[in-house]
Design a protein around this motif. Sequence first.
Motif: not given
Length: 256
Positions: A181-193, A151-160
């Motif tokens: 809908e994403m696990p909060m372990e990953i989503a939390a920092s992205e939502i803050e951003r 999941i993190q790899s796809r988030v990183d792909n978006y951000n790149r």
Amino acid sequence: MNGKTPYQLAVETDARLIKGEVISRQERENIVLVLLESARPFSSSGGSSQKRELAPVFYAPEEGIKIKSLLGQTPKTKILAGNMVELEILRLLCLLAPESSQVVLMRDETLRRLKNTCFGYEDDGVGECFDASLVALRFLCAAAPGDLDWIQSRVDNYNRHAEEKKRPWFPKWYFWLCLSEMPMEIAASEIERHKKELLEKLRRSYVMHSEHDKTVHPVVLCMLRNLMARLPEYRWVGERQIAVSPKDGRLRLDLA
């Protein structure tokens, strides 16, 4: 159901869930039955890590019917159209019938297939493969929520690659949908951003003129509500309802 294609049924059901509508157990079972009966038979080819597997296996767009995403995007390529149809239907099945043996088989085979795609497993910001990567991300959040590295790899792909896009809004809105809908372990920092921009969108009003407006804007606003309600300080937002103002005919979330 009522002449809808399987994909149209999936998108309609998806929208209802995002808006917080209660769907009875019987109706859920009927939806699952229709979607499972429309799946194409599966014949294992054994899979090869050397071979690209970009095409859908179980569901595909129907001839002559234009595909539109939950947020109103019309794919221009077969890669995005085919994977949007398959992954969105399978995602819904993972939510509604996670223990079905047929759903488990299709889920596991699709997860295997995605590892042999550029958009599902690699750095890919090219054309609509970038959009397909987000569709894969949303599917992963439902089908493999414990695979945080993937999941993190796809988030990183978006951000790149997000800033490279000439028309960034469809990918950005879809990424926000994934964050809801994403696990909060990953989503939390992205939502803050994204929080400042998310709050601006949450507080604004939306026109309700065209059929597109009436279909998409309630989903968008409820998605924003659901997303912000994941943060402890905005949990109260999750209880608020959307409504069209009789004064100006615009859609708002009641934040009073």
